[in-house]
Design an enzyme around this catalytic site. Structure first.
Site, PDB file in Angstrom:
ATOM      1  N   TYR A   1      22.750  37.610  48.514  1.00 26.64           N
ATOM      2  CA  TYR A   1      22.381  38.818  49.250  1.00 26.64           C
ATOM      3  C   TYR A   1      22.455  40.049  48.361  1.00 26.64           C
ATOM      4  CZ  TYR A   1      27.287  40.355  49.722  1.00 26.64           C
ATOM      5  OH  TYR A   1      28.563  40.790  49.479  1.00 26.64           O
TER       6      TYR A   1
ATOM      7  N   GLU B   1      38.595  43.078  40.086  1.00 28.37           N
ATOM      8  CA  GLU B   1      37.831  44.058  40.872  1.00 28.37           C
ATOM      9  C   GLU B   1      38.464  44.162  42.245  1.00 28.37           C
ATOM     10  OE1 GLU B   1      33.774  42.765  41.610  1.00 28.37           O
ATOM     11  OE2 GLU B   1      34.390  40.691  41.831  1.00 28.37           O
TER      12      GLU B   1
ATOM     13  N   LEU C   1      31.669  40.928  40.091  1.00 24.44           N
ATOM     14  CA  LEU C   1      30.270  41.219  40.396  1.00 24.44           C
ATOM     15  C   LEU C   1      29.901  42.471  39.604  1.00 24.44           C
ATOM     16  CD1 LEU C   1      27.805  40.517  42.285  1.00 24.44           C
ATOM     17  CD2 LEU C   1      28.532  42.501  43.592  1.00 24.44           C
TER      18      LEU C   1
HETATM   19  N1  PLP Z   1      32.386  43.716  43.674  1.00 24.67           N
HETATM   20  C1  PLP Z   1      32.301  43.080  44.851  1.00 24.67           C
HETATM   21  C2  PLP Z   1      33.120  41.843  45.065  1.00 24.67           C
HETATM   22  C3  PLP Z   1      31.471  43.566  45.871  1.00 24.67           C
HETATM   23  O1  PLP Z   1      31.378  42.919  47.039  1.00 24.67           O
HETATM   24  C4  PLP Z   1      30.742  44.766  45.640  1.00 24.67           C
HETATM   25  C5  PLP Z   1      29.868  45.318  46.664  1.00 24.67           C
HETATM   26  O2  PLP Z   1      29.738  44.826  47.745  1.00 24.67           O
HETATM   27  C6  PLP Z   1      30.861  45.408  44.403  1.00 24.67           C
HETATM   28  C7  PLP Z   1      31.698  44.846  43.437  1.00 24.67           C
HETATM   29  C8  PLP Z   1      30.116  46.678  44.106  1.00 24.67           C
HETATM   30  O3  PLP Z   1      28.757  46.408  43.896  1.00 24.67           O
HETATM   31  P1  PLP Z   1      27.660  47.542  44.125  1.00 24.67           P
HETATM   32  O4  PLP Z   1      28.098  48.742  43.366  1.00 24.67           O
HETATM   33  O5  PLP Z   1      26.408  46.944  43.568  1.00 24.67           O
HETATM   34  O6  PLP Z   1      27.599  47.807  45.591  1.00 24.67           O
END
Ligand code: PLP
Length: 277
Positions: free
Chosen positions: A30, A176, A200
């Protein structure tokens, strides 16, 4: 209105097969994409990450960029709300029987968009609380998988402790947040875990680093420990819906007396400019 497999339909009329592998196995990926003032923010970066996620689990991307743009533009136009959060999910599709092995199937594409209410600068600069926990997730956190069991348990724990986020550590290094990337500010340097299979790669993470660089911070993509955090100047988390949020209290302990500095303000301001570009 939502988008499902080629049609825009009312949400309560949208349904998928019970044989969908997203339903049976969490077999899908997603994206969450913010829309500011009617404009989709960093669409290409999100579509590039979607492509990476799809490649990682061997699903052929059903659409090209132009088609995504057309669908998303139409979807967001159904609402008069200018700031929205798009949720886009692709699963491997429905098979005839439940089996782990997969054949080439027709992917299921589901997209919805909801109003996005960002916290104001005043709200953010008060600072937020978090707790820490062992990172129990699998070793492919770089895939934006819809299998979110661990993240769901963390979210529930955060609710129980009345905190904003759970900060995760693996082998004594902060990876994270349960739904965000994590940054530590120390002596004019901004530290964050390097991109790897353990995090991520956030779209906002890249923008925070770009903004921090513009504010004169030294960027250190190296991991750091919980002890480092308690000796640091500040802790921030980032995500598409939270933007850049200062965490002033971790595990009930204030970080640097709960200060939110002019440095955060500079990075926040730069990020807001990127949103308006
Ligand atoms: N890490 C995780 C586990 C996440 O679920 C998210 C966002 O949902 C992020 C980092 C941050 O990603 P983004 O900045 O692309 O929203």
């Amino acid at each position: 209105m939502v988008y499902l497999n080629g049609d825009f339909i009312a949400k309560n009329k949208a349904s998928i097969s019970i044989m969908d592998r997203g339903f049976l196995f969490g077999d899908g990926v997603y994206e969450v994409i913010p829309v500011y003032n009617g404009k989709i923010f960093r669409l290409q970066a999100h579509l590039d990450r979607l492509q990476k996620s799809l490649d990682s689990i061997q699903i052929t991307n059903p659409y090209k960029t132009k088609k995504y743009l057309d669908i998303l533009t139409q979807l967001i136009s159904f609402s008069s709300v200018k700031d929205q959060s798009i949720y886009l999910q692709i699963t491997r599709g429905a098979d005839t029987q439940r089996k782990h092995i997969f054949d080439a199937l027709i992917p299921t594409i589901y997209i919805e968009s909801n109003p996005l209410i960002s916290k104001t600068k005043q709200e953010l600069s008060k600072g937020f609380s978090a707790i820490s926990a062992q990172d129990i997730r699998w070793s492919r956190c770089d895939i934006k998988s819809i299998s979110l069991l661990a993240n769901i348990l963390y979210a529930q724990d955060a609710k129980k402790h009345n905190v904003e986020e759970v900060i995760l550590h693996r082998n004594n290094q902060i990876t994270e947040g349960a739904t965000s990337n994590v940054f530590m500010l120390k002596d004019n340097a901004l530290f964050t875990h390097p991109t790897s299979n353990h995090i991520l790669s956030g779209i906002t993470r890249d923008l925070v680093l770009e903004s921090a660089h513009a504010c004169g911070l030294k960027i250190q993509e190296t991991s750091f420990s919980l002890d480092d955090v308690f000796a640091s100047d500040e802790l921030w988390i980032s995500s598409s819906t939270r933007e850049i949020m200062p965490i002033t209290m971790l595990d009930n302990k204030l970080i640097n007396q709960g200060k939110v500095s002019a440095t955060w303000q500079c990075v926040y301001k730069h990020y807001q400019q990127l949103k308006n570009d």
